[in-house]
Design a protein around this motif. Structure first.
Motif, short mmCIF file in Angstrom:
data_model
loop_
_atom_site.label_atom_id
_atom_site.label_comp_id
_atom_site.label_asym_id
_atom_site.label_seq_id
_atom_site.Cartn_x
_atom_site.Cartn_y
_atom_site.Cartn_z
N ILE A 1 0.81 -1.16 -0.15
CA ILE A 1 -0.10 0.01 0.03
C ILE A 1 1.08 1.21 0.10
N ALA A 2 2.07 1.08 0.54
CA ALA A 2 2.84 2.26 0.71
C ALA A 2 3.39 2.80 -0.46
N ALA A 3 3.75 1.57 -1.38
CA ALA A 3 4.57 1.93 -2.47
C ALA A 3 3.49 2.46 -3.75
N GLN A 4 2.26 2.24 -3.54
CA GLN A 4 1.31 2.71 -4.49
C GLN A 4 1.86 2.70 -5.94
N GLY A 5 2.37 1.39 -6.18
CA GLY A 5 2.54 1.08 -7.37
C GLY A 5 4.08 1.59 -8.08
N ALA A 6 4.92 2.22 -6.94
CA ALA A 6 6.23 2.68 -7.44
C ALA A 6 6.92 1.23 -7.49
N PRO A 7 7.76 0.88 -8.78
CA PRO A 7 8.64 -0.21 -8.82
C PRO A 7 9.35 -0.47 -7.59
N ASP A 8 10.59 0.50 -7.17
CA ASP A 8 11.28 0.13 -6.31
C ASP A 8 11.23 1.30 -5.14
N PHE A 9 10.73 0.44 -3.90
CA PHE A 9 10.18 1.54 -3.04
C PHE A 9 11.30 1.62 -1.85
N LYS A 10 11.66 2.82 -1.78
CA LYS A 10 12.72 2.71 -0.70
C LYS A 10 12.28 3.08 0.72
N LEU A 11 12.79 2.23 1.47
CA LEU A 11 12.26 2.63 2.95
C LEU A 11 12.05 3.95 3.33
N ALA A 12 13.09 4.73 2.98
CA ALA A 12 12.98 6.09 3.42
C ALA A 12 11.84 6.67 3.03
N ALA A 13 11.54 6.22 1.85
CA ALA A 13 10.12 6.96 1.08
C ALA A 13 8.91 6.68 2.10
N LEU A 14 8.88 5.94 2.99
CA LEU A 14 7.97 5.57 3.85
C LEU A 14 7.45 6.78 4.40
N ALA A 15 8.35 7.83 4.78
CA ALA A 15 7.83 9.15 5.13
C ALA A 15 6.98 10.02 4.49
N GLN A 16 7.25 9.67 3.04
CA GLN A 16 6.45 10.47 2.20
C GLN A 16 4.98 10.03 1.72
N VAL A 17 4.46 8.88 2.53
CA VAL A 17 3.49 8.05 2.09
C VAL A 17 2.23 8.93 2.12
N ALA A 18 1.16 8.87 1.07
CA ALA A 18 0.13 10.00 1.16
C ALA A 18 -0.86 9.69 2.44
N GLN A 19 -1.61 10.81 2.66
CA GLN A 19 -2.10 10.83 4.01
C GLN A 19 -3.29 9.64 4.15
N PRO A 20 -4.28 9.25 3.24
CA PRO A 20 -5.10 8.57 3.59
C PRO A 20 -4.57 7.02 3.92
N TYR A 21 -3.32 6.67 3.34
CA TYR A 21 -2.94 5.44 3.57
C TYR A 21 -2.09 5.35 4.73
#
Lengths: 118, 1044, 306, 233
Positions: free
Chosen positions: B606-626
Motif C-alpha cells: 500500500i505504501a508503494a502505491q505502484g512505485a516499482p522500487d520503493f525505498k524504506l526512506a520513502a515511507l515518510a512521504q506516504v500519502a495521507q489516507p494510507y
C-alpha cells in the motif's frame, strides 16, 4: 418454423441430462448421455440451417457459380461430424468403465463407489 | 527451427507406431516413447530458447495452407513455449517414473500417455475454439484411460465421476461454441476477440456457456469433487502430470477465453478464482491423506492462477512474470511432491516421517514446500510481491487480503505436514525406495533452484541468490557431512568476517543491532562446540537465520527488507523445529511470523502505491489516507516478532522447547529483528493518527500491557525455560514501550534494552540449558541446592538476575535510569502505572529462578552431577565480563548512538557524557562512582564478617533450626512448587490465558468449518455433476444480476 | 578516568563515616524507644532504651557460628551494605556540603532502586540457608513489596514531574522557605500514596506477615545467628532511618540541621508505629489488594493532577 | 426425492439459458464470412465437390486428426483395460444354438454388400455426401452383423491393430508431406487437384479420407470385438 429443430434439440438435451443425473444404473446414465449428445448434435446442425437452401454439395444441380446463394452453412455440418465421433469415443469409455465397475463391484449402481469422499 | 507442428505429428506418429508393434514387446516401445517425449521436449525447449534468449517474436503456424479464420492456426510465443516445455518435461519424467507400471500395462498405455502429452500441447498452441474443444476432449479420454493405471482400486470410481462431469462440460462447451460461431461468424479466437462478442446479440450468452465450461475444467470451488478424487486415487506420476500439465494448459485455455470475453469477464474470473483458492485451502486444513491434500492444494493454486488471470488488466506486462512465477512454482512443487508420494508406502501425512531415513529427500521436501508457499528465494516470492504491489496500487485491498489469508492457511497446513515429517516416529518399512523415482524427484529440486535463480534474475529487485550472506548459508547444505566442530568454526568466522567487512558502512543504530546479531551470534555459537555428532541440518538453518538478520540491517529498499525478514523467519523456524517436543510450537511460531510478514507485505504494497522500487526512506512521504494504515500494518507485523501481547502465544513454546544453544539465539537475537523493524518504522513514519487515535499511544499501551502480562505469567511457570521465555515477552514489552514514548531517551532506553536483554537473556538461557542437560529436567521444583555443584552457572545466573532486576551496580539500572528520564518528558502518563507495576514483578520470577534451582535443599538424585559442559559455561563467563564492562562504561556503546539520535528529536533530551557522570535534563548518574562506593562498603563489611567469623563451621544440609524435629526428606523441605501461591490469589485473574483461548477458538473455528463443509463432497459422481450444474446456474444468475 | 579521581574531594569519606555513626546510634536509640512506646500501648513495660546495644554486644561476643555456604555468608553483607549505601547516596542534611555524603553518584532513581539491593541480597542469603520458612518469608516479602512499591513509584514520579528534576538536593531546595511549600501541602495526594506505601515497607504489624514472628519464626533471618544476626540488627536499625531520610527529603522539606532531622525522622517513624499497634496482620493477598485498591488510585491521581 | 427435485430445478435453470439462446437466435439470411469463403474457394482451390468433406479433411484437418486420435485412443484404452481385466485365452467350450435361419442366410448375403457399400462411401467422400467416418461406420455395422449371427466369432486383433496403425501413420505422413511440399500441415495440394467431379480429384482428400474410413472401420470393429469378448462364455 425452422426453430423447431433447435427447440427439439434443447429439449432432448434437458431430457438426457435429467435421466443422467437421476438414474442410478450406469447403463441408463450412458444411454441418457447419448440422448443428450444427440440433442447437442441436433442443435449444432440446426444452427447451420438457412431457409430455402440446399446441401453444400457442388454437383450438377448446384453449379460452382451460384454456390454462395444456394448452399447452407457447411461449417456446423463439419463440426457435428467431429462432435458425433467424440461423443462416441466418450461413450465407449463409459461402457468400459461400466464393465470394469460390474467386474470390480458386482453392481451397476453408480452411487455404490463412494469410498473417495470428503 | 523445427515447426512446433512436429510436436503434434511426433506424438501421433509415435502412438500409431506403437500400435504396430507386437503385444509382447516392452523395452522397444518404452524406448520409442521416451525418444518421442524427448523430441517433443527438445522442440519446445529450442523454441523457448529462441524466444527467451534471442527475443524472437511469437510465430503463427497455419494448417491446410490457408489464412486462419478459415483454417486452424497455432501460435507459439514465450508463454506457449514455456508451458509446452513444462508439459513435455513433466511427461518425460513421469514416463521415467512409471517405468514399471508402463511395462506391466504394455505398449497401449505408452501410446495413451504420448497422445495425452500431445493433446496438452495442442490445448496450449491452438488458436481455434473448436480445435481447443477437440484437444480438451482428447485430454479427458486420455485421463480416463490413464487413471485406471493406478494400483488403487478406488481409481475406478474417480474415473466414472470424471467422465460424467466431463460429459456435462462438453455439452455446455459445444452449445456455447456453436452459438458463438453463429454470432461472430468465425471459430478463431483472435477474430472472436476482435468481434467484441458481448455486443453481438446472443453472443454474450454463448460466450458465457463457453467460459463457464472451460472454468469447470479448472475445478472451481463448488464443483471440484471429481478432481480431488482423481488426485487421491490415480498413480502419483499421473497425478503429477494432471496437476501440473493439465492444470497449466487449462488455465492457459481459460486465459485465451478471457481474451475473447474482454474486460467485462475479468471480475467473474477473479471472484471464482479467489473463492476456489480460499475454500480449497481451508478444506485442506483437515485432510490427513497426503495425495488428497496435494489435490486440494493444486485446486487452490489453480484458483490463485485464475485470480491472477482475472487481474491481467491491471498487471499489464508484469502479468506473464507473476502468472508464470506462480504457475511454475506450483507445477514444479506439485510434480515433486507427487513423485515423493510415490516413494512413501502409506498414505497418512505422518507416514512421510519415513523420509527422514534419507536426508536428501527431507531437503527435497523442504524445497518443494518453500517453493509452493512462495518463500524467498523461490519464484513464488517475487510473484507474490509484484502481485501485491499491483493490487495495492489499484486499491483492490480486499482481494489482496483474501489472497494473503489463503496463502497463510496454505503455509499453515503445509508446514504442519513438514513438522510431522521431522518429528513423528517413522515406520521401519515406511519408504518404498527406488533409485529411479528418487532421481526423478530430485530432478524437480534442481529445476526448482534453477527457477529460483531465473526469477531472481528477471525480477527488477535484484537476484536474492546473489546476496552473499544467503549464499554463505546455502554453502552449508553441501557441507553438512562435515563434523559439527569444523562447521562451527566456519560459521563463527563467517559471522565475524561479515561484521568486520560491513563495520564501516553501519551507522551507529545499525552498528548496535549488527553487534548484537553478528558477533553476538558468534558468541552464542561457541556453545554449539559441545556437540559431538554431525548435527545435520543445524548449520544451514542457523546460517539462514543469520543471513536474514545480516541482510535485514543493511536493507535499503522495501523488497530487500521483506526478503530478509522472510529468510530469517524460515531459518529460525527450522532452528526451533530441531527441539525434541517443539513441533506444535514451531508451527505456531511460523504461522504467527508469516501472518506478520504478510501484514508487512500488505503494508509495503500500500505504501508503494505502484512505485516499482520503493525505498524504506520513502515511507515518510506516504500519502495521507494510507499512511496510518501502512503504519498500523507494519507495526503489527513487527510486533508479532517481538511477541507483543495478543500475538505472543507462540513465544513460550518456541523458546522453551528449542535446543540448548538455539534458545539463546532465538530469544536473545531474533526478537531484536522486530525491534529493528519498529525502529525503522518510527524513524521514517513517526507519529500517525488513525481515526483521531494516536497510533504510538496505542503502541505505548500494548508495550505496557505486554510488559505486565509477560512478567506476571513468568511468575507462575514451573518450567525454567518457559519462565525465561515469558520474561522475554515482558522485556520486549518494555522495549516497545520505550520506543512508543517517541522521545530521545525513550529510544535510547529501547537500545539499552536491546543490548542488556541480549546479554542476560542469552546468559540465563545458556545456564538453564546447561543445568537441564546435567539434571535432565527443566522443572524447577525438582532441582535445588545446585550452588555447591554448579558454582559457575550460579554466578552467571546471579549476575544475570541482578542486571535484569535493575539493581544499581549493574547495567540494568542504566536502562531504568534512562527510562525514568524518558517518561519525565512523555506526554501520556497513564500507561506509566502499568509499567511501574511490571518493574518490581521482575524480581519475583528472578528470585524464583535462582532460589528453586541453586539455593534451598539439594535432592538425592542430584548429588553427583558435575558443572555444566565447558563450552556452555564459557559464553556465560564472557557475558558476565561483558555485563560488568557495560555496567562500568555504558558510554562505550551508547555515546555514538546518542549523538546519532539527536537528529530525530531536534536535539532536546539528549545526554551529555563529559567525565564519568552521565547527566540528562533532569538527573545524573555516575556508574563508576556507584560501583566503587558499593564495592568499598561491601568489601569492608565482608572483611569484617570474615574476621569475626573466621572459625565459622560449615554444616550439613539438614542442620537447620526445625523446631526440634529432624527434616524428613529434601523434597519436603525445599519450598519451590507453586512458589507464589498468595500472589496467584491476588493477581492470578490477570493471567487467564484469554489470548490463547482466542487464537485457539479461531483455529478451531476454521478446522470445524472445514470439517463440516467438506462433507459437501459426498463421493457420489452424480452429486458432483449436480454441483457443476448448480455452479453454472449460480454464475449465470450472478452474471445476469450483474449485467446492467 | 584519572582526572575524576584527582578532583574527588577526599574529605567526603570521613564526613560520610560521621553521618553513618550518628545515624547508627540514633537508629539504635530510636527503634528501642519506638518498641517501648508500642509495648506501653499494650500495657507492657517494654524494653530499656539501650537494649539494642546489649543485643549487639551479645551477638558479636558469641564464639560459635555456623555457615550454610557462600551466599548465606554474603546475605547480611548485602543487607547492611544496602542500608549503608542507601544512607550515603542520599544527602541527609540539606545545605551542608559535609553531610551531602556521596549523593553526587546518583539521583533519586538510584535511591529508589538501591532499596532493592539489600532486599535481593537478603533473599539470596536467606534462601541459601535451606530453611523452608525463610523461603516462605522471602516470597511473602517480595510479593508484598511489588504492590507496596507501586504507589511509592507513582508518588516519586509525581514529585519529579512537579519539581521537574530528579536530583534530591534540588527537590529539597524547592521545598525550603516555610512549612507551606513542603510537598505535603503542594502535592498532598502524592504524599498520601507515599505514606501508605511507607507503611507497607516498614515491616510493622499491618504488613509484617513477612516476619510473622509466631507463624514462621522471624521469616527470612531464621537461620541467622551470632555475628550474622548482629549485622542484620544493625541494618534493621539503620535501614528504616535511611528510607525515612528519603521520604523526609522528598515530602517533608528535608532537614537543615541534625536536631530537625532527628525530630522529623522520629515523627515519620511514629506514623508506621502508630498504625502498627492498632491493626491486626494482613495476609499477603489482602495487603496486595489493599495497596492496589487504596494506595494506587491516590498515586494515579497525584501523577495525573501534577 | 430431494435430489430429483434439485435436478429438476437446475434443469429449469439450464432450460432458461437455452430459452435465452433460442429467442436470441436469428437465422442468418445469407452466409457469414467463413462459409462464404468456403463456398467460393473450395471448388477451385481444393477441387472437392463435397464442401463439408473439404472442410473436414483439409480446412479443419487438425480436428479430423483429433477425432481419429480420439477413436484410436478409445479403442486402445478399451483394449488395454479389458485385456488387463479378464484373461480371454480360455477356449469357447460351450456350443451356442445356431442363430435363426433368416439371420444366417441374410448375413451371408448382406455382409459383402455392406462392405462394398461402405468402401464406396468413403472412396467417394469428396464427391457424394458421406465420407471416411460414415464409411467406416458402415463397415463396422457389417462386423456387428457378423457378431450378431455368431457371437463367439473371434476377429484377429493383430490384423485390426495393423490396419489401424498403418492408416493412422499414413494420415500423419500425408499431413507432414503437406507441410513439406505444399502450404502447411494437412494441405491436400500435394497431389494434383485433377478436374472437378472426377474420382481422382481434390488432391489428397480421397486418399486421406479412404484411410480414415479404413481406420474408423478397424477401430469400431476392435471396440465391438473387445466388448463382445467380455461375454462370459
Amino acid at each position: 418454423m425452422d426453430w423447431i429443430a433447435m427447440a427439439t434439440g434443447f429439449i432432448l438435451i434437458l431430457m438426457g441430462l435429467y435421466g443422467a443425473l437421476t438414474e442410478r444404473n450406469i447403463l441408463r446414465i450412458i444411454v441418457s448421455f447419448t440422448v443428450a449428445n444427440t440433442g447437442v448434435n441436433l442443435v449444432l446442425v440446426a444452427v447451420g440451417y438457412m431457409h430455402g437452401r440446399t446441401a453444400p454439395i457442388l454437383d450438377k444441380t448446384v453449379p460452382v457459380a451460384e454456390a454462395v446463394a444456394r448452399i447452407i452453412d457447411p461449417v456446423p455440418q463439419a463440426l457435428v461430424l467431429t462432435a458425433i465421433v467424440i461423443g462416441l469415443g466418450v461413450t465407449a469409455m463409459m461402457l468400459t468403465y461400466a464393465y470394469k465397475l460390474y467386474e470390480e463391484k458386482g453392481t451397476l449402481d453408480v452411487s455404490k463407489c463412494r469410498d473417495l469422499k470428503w | 527451427m523445427v515447426s512446433p507442428m512436429y510436436i503434434i505429428a511426433a506424438g501421433l506418429g509415435g502412438a500409431f507406431l506403437l500400435g504396430l508393434l507386437p503385444n509382447k514387446w516392452r523395452t522397444i516401445p518404452y524406448a520409442i516413447t521416451l525418444a518421442i517425449l524427448g523430441i517433443m521436449a527438445w522442440i519446445a525447449g529450442s523454441w523457448l530458447y529462441a524466444f527467451a534468449v534471442q527475443g524472437a517474436a511469437s510465430v503463427e503456424i497455419f494448417t491446410a495452407g490457408t489464412q486462419p479464420p478459415f483454417a486452424i492456426n497455432f501460435r507459439v510465443g514465450l508463454a506457449e513455449a514455456s508451458l509446452a516445455l513444462l508439459t513435455t518435461l513433466v511427461g518425460l519424467h513421469s514416463a521415467l517414473y512409471m517405468k514399471d507400471t508402463l511395462f506391466k500395462q504394455g505398449r497401449q498405455a505408452m501410446a495413451v500417455l504420448l497422445i495425452f502429452i500431445m493433446a496438452l500441447c495442442g490445448v496450449i498452441f491452438t488458436r481455434d475454439v473448436f480445435n481447443l474443444f477437440v484437444f480438451m476432449e482428447l485430454v479427458v479420454i486420455a485421463t480416463a484411460g490413464l487413471v485406471l493405471l493406478s494400483a488403487d482400486r478406488r481409481a475406478l470410481g474417480a474415473g466414472i465421476k470424471y467422465l460424467i462431469v466431463s460429459q456435462l462440460v462438453s455439452i455446455l462447451l459445444l452449445v456455447g461454441i456453436i452459438f458463438l460461431y453463429h454470432a461472430t461468424g468465425t471459430l478463431n479466437i483472435d477474430d472472436m476477440a476482435a468481434a467484441q462478442v458481448n455486443l453481438l446479440q446472443g453472443g454474450a450468452m454463448a460466450f458465457f456457456l463457453l467460459f463457464v465450461a472451460v472454468l469447470a475444467e479448472l475445478k472451481p470451488f463448488p464443483a471440484n469433487g471429481w478432481g480431488l478424487d482423481i488426485y487421491e486415487s490415480a498413480h502419483p506420476a499421473f497425478s503429477a502430470i494432471f496437476s501440473t500439465a493439465t492444470g497449466g494448459a487449462t488455465i492457459y485455455a481459460a486465459d485465451k477465453m478471457l481474451q475473447i470475453g474482454g474486460a467485462e469477464w475479468l471480475p467473474a474470473a477473479t471472484a471464482i478464482g479467489i473463492v476456489t483458492f480460499v475454500a480449497a485451502n481451508i478444506f485442506a486444513l483437515v485432510q490427513n491423506n497426503d495425495r488428497r491434500l496435494l489435490g486440494y492444494s493444486s485446486v487452490a493454486q489453480i484458483g490463485l492462477l485464475l485470480t491472477v488471470a482475472g487481474q491481467r488488466d491491471i498487471l499489464g506486462d508484469a502479468y506473464y512474470y507473476v502468472a508464470g512465477g506462480i504457475l511454475l512454482a506450483h507445477a514444479v512443487s506439485k510434480a515433486g511432491l507427487f513423485w515423493l508420494s510415490g516413494l512413501v508406502a502409506q498414505r497418512e501425512l505422518t507416514d512421510w516421517a519415513a523420509l527422514r531415513s534419507q536426508p536428501v529427500l527431507v531437503f527435497a521436501f523442504a524445497t518443494f514446500l518453500a517453493l509452493l508457499v512462495g518463500l524467498p528465494p523461490f519464484p513464488g516470492f517475487y510473484a507474490k510481491w509484484d502481485l501485491a504491489h499491483h493490487l495495492a496500487a489499484e486499491g483492490r485491498l480486499w482481494l489482496l487480503g483474501l489472497i494473503l489469508f489463503g496463502a497463510l492457511v496454505e503455509a499453515a497446513y503445509l508446514f504442519r505436514w513438514f513438522g510431522y515429517v521431522i518429528k513423528r516416529e517413522a515406520r521401519e518399512n515406511g519408504l518404498a525406495w527406488q533409485s529411479v523415482k528418487a532421481d526423478v524427484a530430485f530432478s524437480a529440486v534442481i529445476v526448482a533452484w534453477l527457477l529460483a535463480y531465473l526469477w531472481g534474475h528477471l525480477s527488477g529487485h535484484g537476484n536474492l541468490l546473489h546476496a552473499v550472506p544467503l549464499l554463505f548459508a546455502l554453502l552449508f547444505l553441501p557441507l553438512d557431512w562435515l563434523p559439527a566442530k569444523l562447521k562451527n568454526v566456519l560459521a563463527i568466522s563467517g559471522l565475524l568476517y561479515w561484521f568486520y567487512l560491513n563495520y564501516p558502512s553501519y551507522d551507529p543504530l545499525q552498528l548496535i543491532f549488527a553487534a548484537v546479531m553478528l558477533p553476538g551470534g558468534a558468541l552464542i555459537l561457541l556453545a554449539s562446540f559441545q556437540t559431538q555428532k554431525r548435527r545435520v541440518g543445524f548449520y544451514p538453518a542457523a546460517m539462514l537465520m543469520f543471513a536474514g538478520l545480516a541482510m535485514l540491517i543493511v536493507a535499503k529498499s522495501s523488497f530487500d527488507f521483506f526478503a530478509a525478514w522472510e529468510l530469517l523467519t524460515v531459518g529460525s523456524y527450522f532452528l526451533i523445529l530441531r527441539g525434541k517436543h517443539s513441533e506444535p510450537h514451531a508451527l505456531s511460531y511460523l504461522v504467527f511470523s508469516l501472518g506478520g510478514a504478510f501484514l508487512i507485505l500488505a503494508g509495503f504494497a500500500i505504501a508503494a502505491q505502484g512505485a516499482p522500487d520503493f525505498k524504506l526512506a520513502a515511507l515518510a512521504q506516504v500519502a495521507q489516507p494510507y499512511a496510518p494504515w501502512v503504519f498500523a500494518m507494519l507495526a503489527i507485523g513487527f510486533m508479532t516478532k517481538t511477541a507483543a501481547v495478543g500475538v505472543h502465544i507462540w513465544l513460550p513454546g518456541a523458546h522453551a522447547e528449542a535446543e540448548t544453544d538455539v534458545s539463546p539465539m532465538v530469544s536473545g537475537i531474533l526478537l531484536k529483528a522486530g525491534l529493528f523493524g519498529l525502529f525503522m518504522l518510527l524513524i521514517t513514519m513517526g507519529k500517525q493518527q488513525l481515526y483521531g487515535v494516536e497510533l504510538t499511544y496505542v503502541m505505548l499501551w500494548i508495550g505496557a500491557i505486554s510488559a505486565l502480562i509477560g512478567n506476571l505469567m513468568a511468575i507462575f511457570q514451573e518450567d525454567a525455560k518457559r519462565l525465561l521465555a515469558y520474561s522475554s515477552i515482558g522485556q520486549m514489552g518494555y522495549a516497545v514501550f520505550g520506543l512508543a514514548l517517541m522521545n530521545h531517551l525513550g529510544w535510547l532506553m529501547a537500545l539499552m534494552f536491546v543490548i542488556n536483554h541480549y546479554i542476560y537473556k542469552s546468559m540465563l538461557f545458556l545456564s538453564v540449558g546447561g543445568i537441564a542437560k546435567r539434571t535432565g529436567t527443566r522443572l524447577m521444583y525438582r532441582m535445588g541446592g545446585l550452588i555447591t555443584l554448579m558454582p559457575l552457572s550460579f554466578i552467571a545466573v546471579m549476575i544475570g538476575i541482578i542486571a535484569m532486576s535493575g539493581v544499581p551496580p549493574l547495567s540494568g539500572f542504566g536502562g531504568r535510569w534512562i527510562f525514568y528520564n524518558a517518561i519525565m518528558t512523555a506526554e501520556y502518563r497513564l500507561p506509566m502505572v502499568i509499567v511501574f507495576l511490571a518493574g518490581p514483578i521482575a524480581f519475583l520470577y528472578l528470585f524464583r529462578l535462582i532460589h528453586t534451582i541453586f539455593l534451598g535443599q539439594l535432592k538425592d538424585e542430584m548429588r553427583k552431577i558435575k558443572e555444566a559442559p565447558f563450552w556452555i559455561v564459557l559464553p556465560q563467563m564472557i557475558f558476565v565480563v561483558a555485563l560488568m564492562v557495560f555496567a562500568l562504561v555504558p558510554g562505550l556503546a551508547l555515546r555514538k548512538v546518542d549523538l546519532y539520535m539527536t537528529q530525530f528529536f531536534a536535539g532536546n533530551g539528549h545526554l551529555n557524557w563529559e567525565g564519568l557522570t552521565i547527566s540528562s535534563d533532569f538527573g545524573y548518574w555516575n556508574p563508576v562512582a556507584i560501583m566503587v562506593i558499593i564495592g568499598v562498603i561491601f568489601m569492608t563489611l565482608f572483611l569484617w564478617l570474615l574476621f569475626v567469623n573466621r572459625k565459622a563451621q560449615p554444616v550439613k544440609q539438614f542442620n537447620i533450626v526445625f523446631s526440634g524435629e529432624r527434616p524428613f526428606r529434601p523434597e519436603t523441605t525445599h519450598f519451590a512448587w507453586n512458589f507464589f501461591a498468595p500472589y496467584r490469589k491476588a493477581l492470578g485473574f490477570l493471567t487467564q490465558p484469554l489470548v490463547t483461548i482466542f487464537w485457539e477458538t479461531v483455529s478451531e473455528l476454521l478446522h470445524s468449518a472445514a470439517d463440516i463443509l467438506r462433507r459437501f463432497y459426498t463421493g457420489n459422481g452424480q452429486t458432483y455433476a449436480i454441483h457443476l450444474l448448480g455452479f453454472v446456474i449460480i454464475v449465470y444468475m450472478l452474471w445476469m444480476g450483474g449485467k446492467p | 578516568m584519572m582526572e575524576a579521581l584527582v578532583e574527588f574531594n577526599w574529605m567526603r569519606i570521613p564526613w560520610a563515616l560521621l553521618t553513618v555513626f550518628i545515624v547508627f546510634n540514633y537508629g539504635f536509640l530510636m527503634t528501642a524507644l519506638i518498641q517501648k512506646i508500642a509495648a506501653r500501648v499494650g500495657r507492657r513495660h517494654g524494653i530499656p532504651i539501650w537494649q539494642n546495644y546489649i543485643d549487639l554486644i551479645k551477638n558479636y561476643a558469641l564464639r560459635t557460628s555456623i555457615t550454610h555456604g557462600v551466599m548465606f555468608y554474603l546475605g547480611p553483607v548485602f543487607r547492611l551494605s544496602g542500608g549503608v549505601g542507601l544512607l550515603l547516596f542520599v544527602p541527609t542534611i540539606y545545605g551542608s556540603d559535609m553531610f551531602s555524603n556521596f549523593s553526587f553518584a546518583g539521583d533519586l532513581i538510584l535511591a529508589l532502586y538501591f532499596v532493592f539491593f539489600g532486599t535481593l541480597g537478603m533473599a539470596l542469603g536467606a534462601a541459601e540457608s535451606g530453611h523452608p520458612y525463610s523461603a516462605i518469608g522471602i516470597t511473602r516479602g517480595l510479593s508484598q513489596m511489588t504492590a507496596a512499591e507501586l504507589p511509592f513509584a507513582l508518588a516519586v514520579f509525581a514529585v519529579a514531574l512537579q519539581y521537574q528534576t530528579l536530583s534530591i538536593t534540588d527537590i529539597v531546595a524547592a521545598q525550603q522557605g516555610g512549612v507551606l511549600n513542603w510537598t505535603l501541602f503542594t502535592n498532598p495526594f502524592a504524599v498520601a500514596a507515599a505514606m501508605m506505601s511507607f507503611l507497607g515497607s516498614m515491616m510493622r504489624p499491618p504488613f509484617d506477615v513477612v516476619l510473622a514472628p509466631q507463624e514462621i519464626p522471624i521469616g527470612p533471618p531464621t537461620e541467622y545467628h551470632s555475628s550474622f544476626l548482629a549485622m542484620m540488627q544493625t541494618n534493621r536499625a539503620l535501614f528504616p532511618i535511611a528510607k525515612i531520610v528519603v521520604y523526609m527529603n522528598l515530602f517533608f522539606g528535608g532537614a537543615a540541621s541534625w536536631p530537625v532531622l532527628f525530630l522529623k525522622v522520629f515523627l515519620i517513624y511514629m506514623v508506621s508505629a502508630f498504625v502498627g499497634v492498632v491493626f491486626p496482620r494482613f495476609r499477603v493477598e489482602q495487603s496486595i489488594r489493599w495497596f492496589l485498591i487504596w494506595a494506587v488510585p491516590l498515586g494515579i491521581l497525584a501523577v495525573v493532577l501534577v | 426425492m430431494i435430489r430429483n427435485f434439485a435436478v429438476f430445478l437446475l434443469l429449469l435453470g439450464l432450460g432458461a439459458i437455452f430459452l435465452h439462446l433460442l429467442d436470441g437466435y436469428v437465422p442468418a439470411s445469407e452466409l457469414n464470412q467463413t462459409a462464404r469463403y468456403y463456398a467460393e474457394h473450395t471448388a477451385q482451390d481444393l477441387g472437392a465437390a463435397n464442401i463439408v468433406t473439404a472442410i473436414i479433411v483439409t480446412y479443419r484437418g487438425l480436428d479430423t486428426l483429433g477425432e481419429v486420435t480420439v477413436l484410436f485412443l478409445a479403442s486402445t484404452i478399451i483394449g488395454m483395460v479389458l485385456a488387463q481385466g479378464s484373461k480371454r485365452q480360455r477356449a469357447l467350450q460351450r456350443k451356442l444354438p445356431a442363430s435363426g435361419e433368416l439371420l444366417t442366410t441374410g448375413s451371408r448375403l448382406l455382409v459383402p454388400l455392406i462392405l462394398l457399400f461402405g468402401a464406396y462411401v468413403f472412396v467417394n467422400g469428396h464427391l457424394t455426401p458421406g465420407g471416411g467416418f460414415q464409411g467406416g461406420a458402415i463397415i463396422a455395422s457389417a462386423a456387428l452383423l457378423v457378431l450378431l449371427t455368431d457371437p463367439l466369432k473371434r476377429f484377429s486383433h493383430k490384423l485390426i491393430a495393423l490396419v489401424e496403425s498403418i492408416s493412422g501413420l499414413v494420415f500423419v505422413g500425408v499431413g507432414v508431406l503437406g507441410m513439406l511440399l505444399a502450404g502447411g500441415f494437412l494441405d491436400n495440394r500435394i497431389l494434383p487437384t485433377g478436374e472437378f467431379g472426377a474420382l481422382f480429384s481434390a488432391g489428397a482428400i480421397p486418399l486421406i479420407y479412404s484411410f480414415v474410413g479404413l481406420k474408423v472401420g478397424a477401430e469400431f470393429t476392435s471396440m465391438l470385438t473387445n466388448l463382445a469378448e467380455t461375454e462370459k462364455s
